[in-house]
Design a protein around this motif. Structure first.
Motif, PDB file in Angstrom:
ATOM      1  N   ALA A 166       4.374  21.041  -8.377  1.00 40.63           N
ATOM      2  CA  ALA A 166       3.141  20.247  -8.429  1.00 40.63           C
ATOM      3  C   ALA A 166       3.411  18.815  -8.850  1.00 40.63           C
ATOM      4  CB  ALA A 166       2.155  20.902  -9.392  1.00 40.63           C
ATOM      5  N   GLU A 167       4.416  18.620  -9.722  1.00 41.67           N
ATOM      6  CA  GLU A 167       4.725  17.264 -10.177  1.00 41.67           C
ATOM      7  C   GLU A 167       5.066  16.342  -9.001  1.00 41.67           C
ATOM      8  OE1 GLU A 167       7.277  19.798 -13.069  1.00 41.67           O
ATOM      9  OE2 GLU A 167       6.227  20.144 -11.161  1.00 41.67           O
ATOM     10  N   LEU A 168       5.675  16.919  -7.952  1.00 39.53           N
ATOM     11  CA  LEU A 168       6.034  16.121  -6.784  1.00 39.53           C
ATOM     12  C   LEU A 168       4.912  16.088  -5.751  1.00 39.53           C
ATOM     13  CD1 LEU A 168       8.370  14.527  -5.393  1.00 39.53           C
ATOM     14  CD2 LEU A 168       8.852  16.630  -4.149  1.00 39.53           C
ATOM     15  N   THR A 169       4.373  17.241  -5.433  1.00 36.16           N
ATOM     16  CA  THR A 169       3.405  17.314  -4.335  1.00 36.16           C
ATOM     17  C   THR A 169       2.119  16.542  -4.629  1.00 36.16           C
ATOM     18  OG1 THR A 169       2.583  19.428  -5.196  1.00 36.16           O
ATOM     19  CG2 THR A 169       4.294  19.513  -3.496  1.00 36.16           C
ATOM     20  N   ASP A 170       1.784  16.360  -5.892  1.00 38.13           N
ATOM     21  CA  ASP A 170       0.598  15.569  -6.226  1.00 38.13           C
ATOM     22  C   ASP A 170       0.740  14.124  -5.748  1.00 38.13           C
ATOM     23  OD1 ASP A 170      -0.595  17.731  -7.355  1.00 38.13           O
ATOM     24  OD2 ASP A 170      -0.221  17.157  -9.440  1.00 38.13           O
ATOM     25  N   SER A 171       1.963  13.599  -5.811  1.00 41.59           N
ATOM     26  CA  SER A 171       2.214  12.229  -5.362  1.00 41.59           C
ATOM     27  C   SER A 171       2.849  12.178  -3.978  1.00 41.59           C
ATOM     28  CB  SER A 171       3.138  11.509  -6.361  1.00 41.59           C
ATOM     29  OG  SER A 171       2.560  11.433  -7.628  1.00 41.59           O
ATOM     30  N   TYR A 172       3.369  13.301  -3.517  1.00 37.29           N
ATOM     31  CA  TYR A 172       4.018  13.416  -2.217  1.00 37.29           C
ATOM     32  C   TYR A 172       3.247  14.415  -1.362  1.00 37.29           C
ATOM     33  CZ  TYR A 172       8.634  11.086  -2.298  1.00 37.29           C
ATOM     34  OH  TYR A 172       9.648  10.177  -2.267  1.00 37.29           O
ATOM     35  N   PRO A 173       2.063  14.072  -0.881  1.00 35.70           N
ATOM     36  CA  PRO A 173       1.290  15.037  -0.095  1.00 35.70           C
ATOM     37  C   PRO A 173       1.994  15.442   1.198  1.00 35.70           C
ATOM     38  CG  PRO A 173       0.326  12.852   0.053  1.00 35.70           C
ATOM     39  CD  PRO A 173       1.360  12.785  -1.022  1.00 35.70           C
ATOM     40  N   PHE A 174       3.007  14.680   1.580  1.00 39.59           N
ATOM     41  CA  PHE A 174       3.775  14.958   2.796  1.00 39.59           C
ATOM     42  C   PHE A 174       5.068  15.711   2.494  1.00 39.59           C
ATOM     43  CE2 PHE A 174       4.106  10.650   1.198  1.00 39.59           C
ATOM     44  CZ  PHE A 174       5.434  10.574   0.815  1.00 39.59           C
ATOM     45  N   ALA A 175       5.194  16.279   1.284  1.00 43.35           N
ATOM     46  CA  ALA A 175       6.436  16.947   0.865  1.00 43.35           C
ATOM     47  C   ALA A 175       6.840  18.066   1.816  1.00 43.35           C
ATOM     48  CB  ALA A 175       6.284  17.488  -0.557  1.00 43.35           C
ATOM     49  N   ALA A 176       5.865  18.855   2.277  1.00 40.34           N
ATOM     50  CA  ALA A 176       6.186  19.971   3.175  1.00 40.34           C
ATOM     51  C   ALA A 176       6.748  19.466   4.502  1.00 40.34           C
ATOM     52  CB  ALA A 176       4.942  20.823   3.421  1.00 40.34           C
ATOM     53  N   ASP A 177       6.240  18.350   4.993  1.00 33.89           N
ATOM     54  CA  ASP A 177       6.735  17.785   6.245  1.00 33.89           C
ATOM     55  C   ASP A 177       8.148  17.225   6.075  1.00 33.89           C
ATOM     56  OD1 ASP A 177       4.203  17.719   8.157  1.00 33.89           O
ATOM     57  OD2 ASP A 177       3.539  17.157   6.161  1.00 33.89           O
ATOM     58  N   VAL A 178       8.404  16.619   4.931  1.00 35.10           N
ATOM     59  CA  VAL A 178       9.754  16.121   4.643  1.00 35.10           C
ATOM     60  C   VAL A 178      10.740  17.282   4.567  1.00 35.10           C
ATOM     61  CG1 VAL A 178      11.194  15.011   2.888  1.00 35.10           C
ATOM     62  CG2 VAL A 178       8.987  14.003   3.509  1.00 35.10           C
ATOM     63  N   LEU A 179      10.347  18.347   3.865  1.00 35.88           N
ATOM     64  CA  LEU A 179      11.224  19.514   3.749  1.00 35.88           C
ATOM     65  C   LEU A 179      11.489  20.139   5.114  1.00 35.88           C
ATOM     66  CD1 LEU A 179      12.783  21.527   2.015  1.00 35.88           C
ATOM     67  CD2 LEU A 179      10.649  22.803   1.697  1.00 35.88           C
ATOM     68  N   ALA A 180      10.454  20.243   5.941  1.00 37.29           N
ATOM     69  CA  ALA A 180      10.634  20.808   7.285  1.00 37.29           C
ATOM     70  C   ALA A 180      11.620  19.974   8.095  1.00 37.29           C
ATOM     71  CB  ALA A 180       9.294  20.900   7.998  1.00 37.29           C
ATOM     72  N   ALA A 216      12.264  10.394  -7.186  1.00 36.84           N
ATOM     73  CA  ALA A 216      11.299  10.540  -6.099  1.00 36.84           C
ATOM     74  C   ALA A 216       9.998   9.808  -6.403  1.00 36.84           C
ATOM     75  CB  ALA A 216      11.021  12.016  -5.842  1.00 36.84           C
ATOM     76  N   LEU A 217       9.498   9.953  -7.633  1.00 41.51           N
ATOM     77  CA  LEU A 217       8.207   9.375  -7.981  1.00 41.51           C
ATOM     78  C   LEU A 217       8.282   7.870  -8.191  1.00 41.51           C
ATOM     79  CD1 LEU A 217       6.829  12.100 -10.430  1.00 41.51           C
ATOM     80  CD2 LEU A 217       6.402  11.829  -7.982  1.00 41.51           C
ATOM     81  N   LYS A 218       9.386   7.402  -8.788  1.00 42.83           N
ATOM     82  CA  LYS A 218       9.521   5.972  -9.040  1.00 42.83           C
ATOM     83  C   LYS A 218      10.150   5.234  -7.876  1.00 42.83           C
ATOM     84  CE  LYS A 218       9.827   5.709 -14.097  1.00 42.83           C
ATOM     85  NZ  LYS A 218      10.645   5.186 -15.229  1.00 42.83           N
ATOM     86  N   GLY A 219      11.227   5.838  -7.332  1.00 45.14           N
ATOM     87  CA  GLY A 219      11.980   5.156  -6.286  1.00 45.14           C
ATOM     88  C   GLY A 219      11.593   5.539  -4.875  1.00 45.14           C
ATOM     89  N   GLY A 220      10.763   6.579  -4.730  1.00 42.28           N
ATOM     90  CA  GLY A 220      10.318   6.993  -3.401  1.00 42.28           C
ATOM     91  C   GLY A 220      11.382   7.703  -2.588  1.00 42.28           C
ATOM     92  N   LEU A 221      12.406   8.255  -3.237  1.00 46.52           N
ATOM     93  CA  LEU A 221      13.506   8.904  -2.520  1.00 46.52           C
ATOM     94  C   LEU A 221      13.377  10.421  -2.605  1.00 46.52           C
ATOM     95  CD1 LEU A 221      16.448   6.612  -3.680  1.00 46.52           C
ATOM     96  CD2 LEU A 221      15.203   6.549  -1.513  1.00 46.52           C
ATOM     97  N   PRO A 222      13.299  11.116  -1.470  1.00 48.16           N
ATOM     98  CA  PRO A 222      13.141  12.572  -1.473  1.00 48.16           C
ATOM     99  C   PRO A 222      14.291  13.268  -2.183  1.00 48.16           C
ATOM    100  CG  PRO A 222      12.662  11.676   0.696  1.00 48.16           C
ATOM    101  CD  PRO A 222      13.264  10.557  -0.108  1.00 48.16           C
TER     102      PRO A 222
END
Length: 424
Positions: A355-369, A339-345
């Motif tokens: 936190a390791e993901l959400t710090d770089s993926y501020p849109f994580a909650a929207d992707v999960l929804a 996810a962090l290197k390749g940008g794949l959810p």
């Protein structure tokens, strides 16, 4: 002399047989002192995340196996073609393979993928998103393990619009207003004649409450939801919101057009966020995201799920080790790196609040929804034919006549399911 020649030939045959056996007893076979080499075929990854996963899992195996990462062609069609050719020939060197989420039914029906059962199925399913598991399942049997997931969001510039449009109608109205003001106004999306166009149509159809196929995948469904979906495609293509290159655009062209500053909106996958950050630091502070626009007001969109599932080849000489290695490849650490290197959810639910993901993926909650309400493309062994028929019928988008196009498409899908006629 004849007897001498016969004995000499026999000795040579025996020596050759012994030599071949000795060659096969090394690292690639696992019958000697070296570890088994498992061959993993997957999409070409330029980020290094897949190679890192292969190396870390080999190191963690305690010397029992190593994983050789073999890069498939860049296009999904090319990837499928190579795997199909190998498996049709019963290639025992295909241990682990990355399947597009639409291939499970085909590979399962052909007997090319090993089924996951018992405790292994439980381990493969634990903490995994329900929609992702659906893509790896055929006739209630699990044939692959979700490696990563994917979904689209609406990306927009908040220096052009104060808030995100909630429906397609509102999106096109905003674009028209921006065009009238002489500002960047294009809505970038995938309009080329390929799988991306099928994905767009599937998202619109399911968002309107319908489906491309009947629940048993035996016939086309379509109907009014498909007409509404085709209307959205036509409306965009014939409006100022359409990029002049719409009929030839894929995901990366959408990204580049948005980064060039000519677009106000983009329907695309999360990989565009780190790209914008790296390539256009002046635009990046204004690059925002929102849920995919609805077709019907008040009915949230059901975005088509994407991603890669890992399957074990049916002819692998080391199926047990291959399944063990597969579980390692898609474990928490490797999905996080992907996810962090390749940008794949990820396909693991718990990572979306880490936190390791959400710090770089501020849109994580929207992707999960979006993934929790995701739609799945038609599950059928004939999917490739169905997808080709859909993309052909809707191309170019500006030529779509909703009622007529959907009526013609219905017949083409029926032929595709029955293997009748010529595939466009």
């Amino acid at each position: 002399m004849t007897g001498v020649r016969d004995r000499t030939a026999l000795v040579l045959v025996l020596l050759l047989t012994w030599a071949l056996a000795a060659c096969g007893s090394g690292a690639g076979n696992g019958t000697g002192n070296g570890p088994v080499t498992l061959d993993w075929y997957n999409f070409p990854d330029d980020s290094g995340a897949l190679q890192q996963a292969a190396d870390s899992c080999g190191s963690a195996s305690g010397g029992r196996y190593t994983i050789r990462y073999n890069k498939l062609p860049r296009t999904a069609d090319g990837q499928r073609q190579q795997l199909v050719r190998r498996l049709a020939a019963h290639d025992s060197g295909v241990d682990i393979m990355g399947l597009d989420v639409t291939w499970t039914a085909e590979f399962a029906e052909a007997g090319w993928a090993r089924e996951w059962t018992g405790p292994l199925r439980e381990r493969a399913s634990e903490d995994t998103l329900a929609a992702a598991l659906r893509t790896a399942t055929w006739k209630d049997r699990l044939y692959a393990v979700p490696y990563n997931s994917n979904t689209q969001l609406l990306w927009y510039r908040d220096d052009l619009v104060p808030s995100a449009p909630r429906t397609w109608a509102e999106l096109l109205d905003r674009a028209r207003q921006l065009a009238a003001e002489g500002k960047p106004h294009f809505v970038e999306t995938q309009g080329a004649q390929y799988e991306g166009l099928t994905v767009w149509f599937n998202t619109l159809v399911t968002s309107a409450g319908g489906s491309i196929l009947t629940p048993d995948a035996s016939a086309p469904s379509l109907g009014e939801p498909a007409v509404a979906a085709a209307q959205v495609i036509r409306d965009l293509a014939r409006s100022p919101a359409a990029d002049p290159s719409l009929a030839n655009q894929m995901e990366d062209q959408n990204r580049l057009a948005t980064e060039s500053g000519t677009a106000a909106f983009e329907l695309n996958y999360p990989f565009v966020y780190p790209s914008m950050k790296a390539n256009e630091p002046e635009l990046f502070p204004h690059f925002r995201w929102a849920p995919y626009p609805a077709v019907v007001p008040g009915r949230p969109a059901t975005v088509t799920i994407g991603g890669i599932d890992l399957a074990v080849g049916a002819y692998s000489r080391h199926p047990d080790l291959a399944q063990e290695a597969t579980l390692c490849l898609r474990n928490r650490d490797n999905q996080l790196a992907n996810a962090l290197k390749g940008g794949l959810p990820p396909s693991l639910r718990s990572l979306y609040t880490a936190a390791e993901l959400t710090d770089s993926y501020p849109f994580a909650a929207d992707v999960l929804a979006a993934l929790d309400t995701a739609s799945v493309r038609p599950q059928t062994p004939a999917y490739q034919n169905v997808s080709i028929a859909v993309a052909h019928a809707l191309s170019p988008p500006s030529a779509v006549d909703p009622e007529r196009t959907v009526a013609a498409l219905s017949g083409q899908i029926r032929d595709a399911l029955g293997s009748k006629g010529l595939i466009p």
